[in-house]
Design a protein around this motif. Structure first.
Motif, PDB file in Angstrom:
ATOM      1  N   TRP A  87       0.768 -10.015  -6.305  1.00 26.04           N
ATOM      2  CA  TRP A  87      -0.016  -9.227  -5.543  1.00 26.04           C
ATOM      3  C   TRP A  87      -0.923  -9.935  -4.682  1.00 26.04           C
ATOM      4  O   TRP A  87      -1.145 -10.074  -3.583  1.00 26.04           O
ATOM      5  CB  TRP A  87      -0.598  -7.974  -6.082  1.00 26.04           C
ATOM      6  CG  TRP A  87      -1.381  -7.228  -5.257  1.00 26.04           C
ATOM      7  CD1 TRP A  87      -0.914  -6.235  -4.619  1.00 26.04           C
ATOM      8  CD2 TRP A  87      -2.642  -6.984  -5.346  1.00 26.04           C
ATOM      9  NE1 TRP A  87      -1.792  -5.632  -3.717  1.00 26.04           N
ATOM     10  CE2 TRP A  87      -3.128  -6.086  -4.126  1.00 26.04           C
ATOM     11  CE3 TRP A  87      -4.034  -7.746  -5.710  1.00 26.04           C
ATOM     12  CZ2 TRP A  87      -4.425  -5.777  -3.717  1.00 26.04           C
ATOM     13  CZ3 TRP A  87      -5.193  -7.356  -5.439  1.00 26.04           C
ATOM     14  CH2 TRP A  87      -5.364  -6.086  -4.358  1.00 26.04           C
ATOM     15  N   ASN A 114      -3.392 -15.779   1.167  1.00 24.79           N
ATOM     16  CA  ASN A 114      -3.007 -16.423   2.290  1.00 24.79           C
ATOM     17  C   ASN A 114      -3.879 -17.958   2.285  1.00 24.79           C
ATOM     18  O   ASN A 114      -3.227 -18.988   2.763  1.00 24.79           O
ATOM     19  CB  ASN A 114      -3.506 -15.853   3.517  1.00 24.79           C
ATOM     20  CG  ASN A 114      -2.678 -16.007   4.848  1.00 24.79           C
ATOM     21  OD1 ASN A 114      -1.484 -16.144   4.734  1.00 24.79           O
ATOM     22  ND2 ASN A 114      -3.401 -15.722   6.048  1.00 24.79           N
ATOM     23  N   TRP A 115      -4.898 -17.965   1.799  1.00 29.85           N
ATOM     24  CA  TRP A 115      -5.851 -19.072   1.568  1.00 29.85           C
ATOM     25  C   TRP A 115      -5.050 -20.120   0.783  1.00 29.85           C
ATOM     26  O   TRP A 115      -5.242 -21.398   0.768  1.00 29.85           O
ATOM     27  CB  TRP A 115      -7.315 -18.680   1.106  1.00 29.85           C
ATOM     28  CG  TRP A 115      -7.823 -17.951   2.293  1.00 29.85           C
ATOM     29  CD1 TRP A 115      -7.599 -17.647   3.487  1.00 29.85           C
ATOM     30  CD2 TRP A 115      -9.259 -17.233   2.030  1.00 29.85           C
ATOM     31  NE1 TRP A 115      -8.632 -16.760   4.071  1.00 29.85           N
ATOM     32  CE2 TRP A 115      -9.429 -16.633   3.323  1.00 29.85           C
ATOM     33  CE3 TRP A 115     -10.318 -17.152   0.752  1.00 29.85           C
ATOM     34  CZ2 TRP A 115     -10.722 -15.870   3.245  1.00 29.85           C
ATOM     35  CZ3 TRP A 115     -11.180 -16.174   1.109  1.00 29.85           C
ATOM     36  CH2 TRP A 115     -11.556 -15.669   2.332  1.00 29.85           C
ATOM     37  N   LEU A 170      -0.909 -13.197  -4.113  1.00 29.32           N
ATOM     38  CA  LEU A 170      -0.427 -14.052  -3.302  1.00 29.32           C
ATOM     39  C   LEU A 170       0.056 -13.647  -2.121  1.00 29.32           C
ATOM     40  O   LEU A 170      -0.213 -14.231  -1.092  1.00 29.32           O
ATOM     41  CB  LEU A 170       0.499 -14.901  -4.139  1.00 29.32           C
ATOM     42  CG  LEU A 170       1.082 -16.303  -3.846  1.00 29.32           C
ATOM     43  CD1 LEU A 170      -0.239 -17.323  -4.031  1.00 29.32           C
ATOM     44  CD2 LEU A 170       1.987 -16.856  -4.915  1.00 29.32           C
ATOM     45  N   MET A 171       0.668 -12.730  -2.368  1.00 30.75           N
ATOM     46  CA  MET A 171       1.505 -12.182  -1.090  1.00 30.75           C
ATOM     47  C   MET A 171       0.809 -10.929  -0.321  1.00 30.75           C
ATOM     48  O   MET A 171       0.802 -10.759   0.904  1.00 30.75           O
ATOM     49  CB  MET A 171       2.715 -11.420  -1.581  1.00 30.75           C
ATOM     50  CG  MET A 171       3.707 -12.144  -2.390  1.00 30.75           C
ATOM     51  SD  MET A 171       4.037 -13.853  -1.595  1.00 30.75           S
ATOM     52  CE  MET A 171       4.919 -13.297  -0.186  1.00 30.75           C
ATOM     53  N   ARG A 172      -0.363 -10.481  -0.567  1.00 31.18           N
ATOM     54  CA  ARG A 172      -1.011  -9.153  -0.342  1.00 31.18           C
ATOM     55  C   ARG A 172      -2.632  -9.192  -0.071  1.00 31.18           C
ATOM     56  O   ARG A 172      -3.079  -8.243   0.159  1.00 31.18           O
ATOM     57  CB  ARG A 172      -0.584  -7.950  -1.085  1.00 31.18           C
ATOM     58  CG  ARG A 172       0.710  -7.598  -0.869  1.00 31.18           C
ATOM     59  CD  ARG A 172       0.936  -6.988   0.650  1.00 31.18           C
ATOM     60  NE  ARG A 172       2.423  -6.723   0.688  1.00 31.18           N
ATOM     61  CZ  ARG A 172       3.224  -7.441   1.427  1.00 31.18           C
ATOM     62  NH1 ARG A 172       3.343  -8.710   1.642  1.00 31.18           N
ATOM     63  NH2 ARG A 172       4.546  -6.925   1.397  1.00 31.18           N
ATOM     64  N   THR A 173      -3.111 -10.532  -0.261  1.00 31.22           N
ATOM     65  CA  THR A 173      -4.835 -10.502  -0.228  1.00 31.22           C
ATOM     66  C   THR A 173      -4.886 -11.570   0.653  1.00 31.22           C
ATOM     67  O   THR A 173      -4.415 -12.672   1.129  1.00 31.22           O
ATOM     68  CB  THR A 173      -5.328 -10.613  -1.573  1.00 31.22           C
ATOM     69  OG1 THR A 173      -4.856 -11.987  -2.096  1.00 31.22           O
ATOM     70  CG2 THR A 173      -4.831  -9.731  -2.539  1.00 31.22           C
ATOM     71  N   ARG A 174      -6.282 -11.779   1.186  1.00 31.55           N
ATOM     72  CA  ARG A 174      -6.617 -12.968   2.027  1.00 31.55           C
ATOM     73  C   ARG A 174      -6.652 -14.147   1.205  1.00 31.55           C
ATOM     74  O   ARG A 174      -6.383 -15.216   1.639  1.00 31.55           O
ATOM     75  CB  ARG A 174      -8.109 -12.807   2.474  1.00 31.55           C
ATOM     76  CG  ARG A 174      -8.325 -11.341   3.105  1.00 31.55           C
ATOM     77  CD  ARG A 174      -9.764 -11.467   3.893  1.00 31.55           C
ATOM     78  NE  ARG A 174      -9.779 -12.444   4.906  1.00 31.55           N
ATOM     79  CZ  ARG A 174     -10.908 -12.445   5.551  1.00 31.55           C
ATOM     80  NH1 ARG A 174     -12.017 -12.117   5.093  1.00 31.55           N
ATOM     81  NH2 ARG A 174     -11.234 -13.546   6.516  1.00 31.55           N
ATOM     82  N   PHE A 191      -1.863 -20.441  -0.047  1.00 33.22           N
ATOM     83  CA  PHE A 191      -0.831 -21.125   0.511  1.00 33.22           C
ATOM     84  C   PHE A 191      -1.466 -22.231   1.734  1.00 33.22           C
ATOM     85  O   PHE A 191      -0.849 -23.204   1.765  1.00 33.22           O
ATOM     86  CB  PHE A 191       0.006 -20.200   1.364  1.00 33.22           C
ATOM     87  CG  PHE A 191       0.967 -19.397   0.524  1.00 33.22           C
ATOM     88  CD1 PHE A 191       1.859 -20.172   0.005  1.00 33.22           C
ATOM     89  CD2 PHE A 191       0.954 -17.986   0.271  1.00 33.22           C
ATOM     90  CE1 PHE A 191       3.114 -19.284  -0.839  1.00 33.22           C
ATOM     91  CE2 PHE A 191       1.760 -17.325  -0.550  1.00 33.22           C
ATOM     92  CZ  PHE A 191       2.590 -17.971  -0.975  1.00 33.22           C
TER      93      PHE A 191
END
Lengths: 344, 260
Positions: free
Chosen positions: A203, A212-213, A205-209, A215
């Motif tokens: 969650w 995104n950071w 990794l895929m669904r929070t800011r 990655f």
């Protein structure tokens, strides 16, 4: 060419590519193959009891592999995580038995220590810009020495034990190291923790800011900074997350065994990385998945127990695993090339 | 009409080297100002002053008609001056929509449930790209799979979405093939048509001439003059650039080997 029309060669990219760029795809295929293989070799392996048996090592390894996967996606390694599980166990048992702390208080103290180690790892990496491989190798060796030295100085032996008598032991044990029953078969509670940690990590990794950071800092820390991402804070938080996972696993193992060896956890650091890589993480960072790492750990558990159930010599385990690692790394590289082929 | 951005007699010295001397430039809304010059002409210094990386030593920098002293790139961005650099600051392994919102992710929910509004990010990225005339089949594809020209276009669309009024493009076509360059130029025009001011920095007069409304020529840190589009042909533009005279001399020498 009209405005907005792209290069006509682009049309070839479609569903297969999108499916193939899922990082966990290779691990899923591997897990199915390994399961099918051992299930055909051994009736015990495919029974519920057998399943409970091989899910158990997969669970504790999986919690760590998922945390290490996040860190690797963020572009860093942590070699000290394995020994840190030992440190946590030693601190927990020592405080609860020799100093009369309740198990819960001892766990809190161990958590604070683990967070400190994770923070220092992260700080050292972002401040010095040294490779985390080296920094955490230093931490690994230092913790290893401390574990042995302090344990010997306090007890005169190389283990601490007797946790069973400590206050709050039964409650803590049932929460972290207990069992639950499904259809008459007992499973370890650690399996639930493993699933929970994997779901939470996915969650984030895929669904929070923050995801995104993670990655972004692994993909290109410089570019991430330029886009306004707090790269250093992200990396330090990842090291601390790994430390929390080490605390969880160290506590689970200490509560289960009620005693901890001074050399606990040594050598595990590479197993975590292997599981994360089998799960699709790139060694160079910026790519991977938490679910993949969890499945990588599952493969590990299945092979570990499957070899025994199939009646083979368990010495072959690491050989088998090394082969899996090489295959997975090759597969990952091909997938990545395919995914990021630059069309000019 | 007040120009969006204006430089008046701007100069910059690094140590003993005069990087820029008495250079003036105006950019109005809906206009493309091209800055042309060979290597070492001062293009990079000009970009760095415009984008807030450096401060000018002499002269004035005006935004919306009033003089400013930019504190840094963030300050420039807050005033609507966005720079798209050659190396783009994008992460190849991440999807287009993740890159589009990197560092400025839209969120929904509160407290620990505050999360990246993935559906909105996808939708807005697709819409913004389409508004720029970039029709990516799939915003989920990694940026690494885009061509160089597409990447430039995504970077431009990102700058426009985050409130840029003036776009500074640093050699956006230099690493591209002919068709890719044409695609980027098309989007430069599209940004202009949306009312943005564009500063297009390049060493290629063939790319600058079709899209530019005015041309500033730089040579060795000094201005060779600012020409409106009507006052200069592509051939004049080419020969005015530092390489022009040298190339003529070269052609002459090659044609008459006996004279040298």
């Amino acid at each position: 060419m009209t405005a907005g029309t792209l290069d006509e060669r682009v049309a070839a990219a479609g569903a297969p590519r999108r499916l193939l760029i899922r990082p966990e795809l290779g691990a899923v295929a591997g897990a199915v193959a390994v399961f099918a293989f051992f299930a055909s070799q051994s009736a015990t392996f495919r029974s519920a009891a057998g399943m409970a048996n091989w899910l158990d090592p997969a669970a504790t390894l999986g919690i760590m592999a998922v945390a290490i996967a996040l860190l690797m996606i963020g572009g860093e390694f942590d070699l000290s995580a394995g020994v840190l599980t030992g440190t946590v166990g030693l601190v927990l048992v020592t405080l609860a038995t020799r100093y009369g702390w309740s198990v819960w208080a001892a766990m809190l103290a161990a958590l604070a220590l683990a967070l400190l180690v994770g923070f220092l790892n992260g700080l050292a990496v972002v401040r010095t810009r040294l490779p985390s491989f080296i920094v955490t190798l230093g931490t690994l060796l230092m913790l290893q020495g401390l574990n042995l030295g302090v344990t010997k100085a306090l007890t005169g032996t190389v283990q601490v034990g007797g946790l069973r008598g400590a206050e709050g032991f039964e409650a803590a044990r049932s929460a972290l190291a207990g069992t639950f029953t499904v259809g008459g078969t007992e499973f370890r509670v650690a399996i639930l923790w493993w699933i929970g940690v994997t779901a939470l990590a996915t969650w984030v990794l895929m669904r929070t800011r923050a995801g995104n950071w993670i990655f972004a800092v692994g993909g290109d820390a410089q570019a991430a900074r330029a886009a306004g991402v707090p790269a250093d804070r992200t990396k330090i938080a990842l090291f601390m997350t790994t430390a929390v996972a080490a605390w969880l696993v160290g506590s689970i193992l200490a509560l289960r065994l009620t005693s901890v060896q001074a050399n606990a956890g040594i050598g595990q650091e590479f197993v975590y990385i292997v599981a994360a890589v089998i799960g699709g993480c790139l060694l160079t960072g910026g790519y991977g998945s938490a679910v993949g790492a969890a499945i990588g750990a599952l493969i590990f558990g299945m092979v570990d127990k499957g070899i025994v159930f199939a009646g083979w010599d368990a010495d072959w385990f690491t050989f088998f695993l090394g082969g899996m690692l090489l295959l997975a790394t090759l597969a990952n590289r091909l997938v990545r090339r395919y995914a990021e082929e630059v069309r000019r | 009409m007040t120009p969006l951005l204006e430089l008046r007699q701007v100069g910059k010295v690094f140590g003993g080297v005069i990087a820029l001397r008495d250079v003036s430039l105006t950019v109005a809304a809906g206009e493309v100002a091209c800055v042309l010059g060979d290597n070492g002409a001062g293009k990079s210094t000009l970009i760095k002053i415009l984008s807030g990386v450096h401060r000018q030593d002499t002269g004035e920098y005006l935004v919306d008609g009033s003089p400013v002293r930019l504190a840094g790139p963030r300050d420039a961005l807050d005033r609507g001056v966005a720079t798209v650099y050659q190396d783009l600051a994008m992460i190849p392994l991440m999807s287009v929509w993740r890159n589009f919102f990197l560092g400025s992710e839209p969120t929904r929910g509160l407290g620990p449930l505050r999360r990246f509004d993935v559906a909105r990010a996808r939708r807005v990225a697709r819409e913004e790209l389409r508004a720029m005339g970039i029709d990516l089949r799939d915003v989920d594809q990694p940026v690494g799979t885009l061509s160089g020209g597409e990447r430039q276009c995504v970077a431009i669309a990102r700058a426009v979405h985050f409130g840029a009024r003036v776009l500074i493009l640093d050699e956006p076509t230099s690493a591209l093939g002919v068709r890719q360059a044409a695609m980027v130029l098309r989007h430069v025009v599209r940004a202009r048509d949306r009312g943005l001011g564009v500063v297009f920095v390049t060493h290629n007069p063939h790319h600058a001439h079709p899209v530019g409304d005015r041309f500033l020529l730089l040579n060795r840190g000094a201005s060779l003059g600012e020409y409106p589009r009507t006052a200069i042909t592509r051939e004049e533009l080419t020969s005015l650039m530092a390489g022009g005279a040298e190339l003529e001399q070269l052609a002459h020498d090659l044609a008459n080997p006996s004279e040298t």
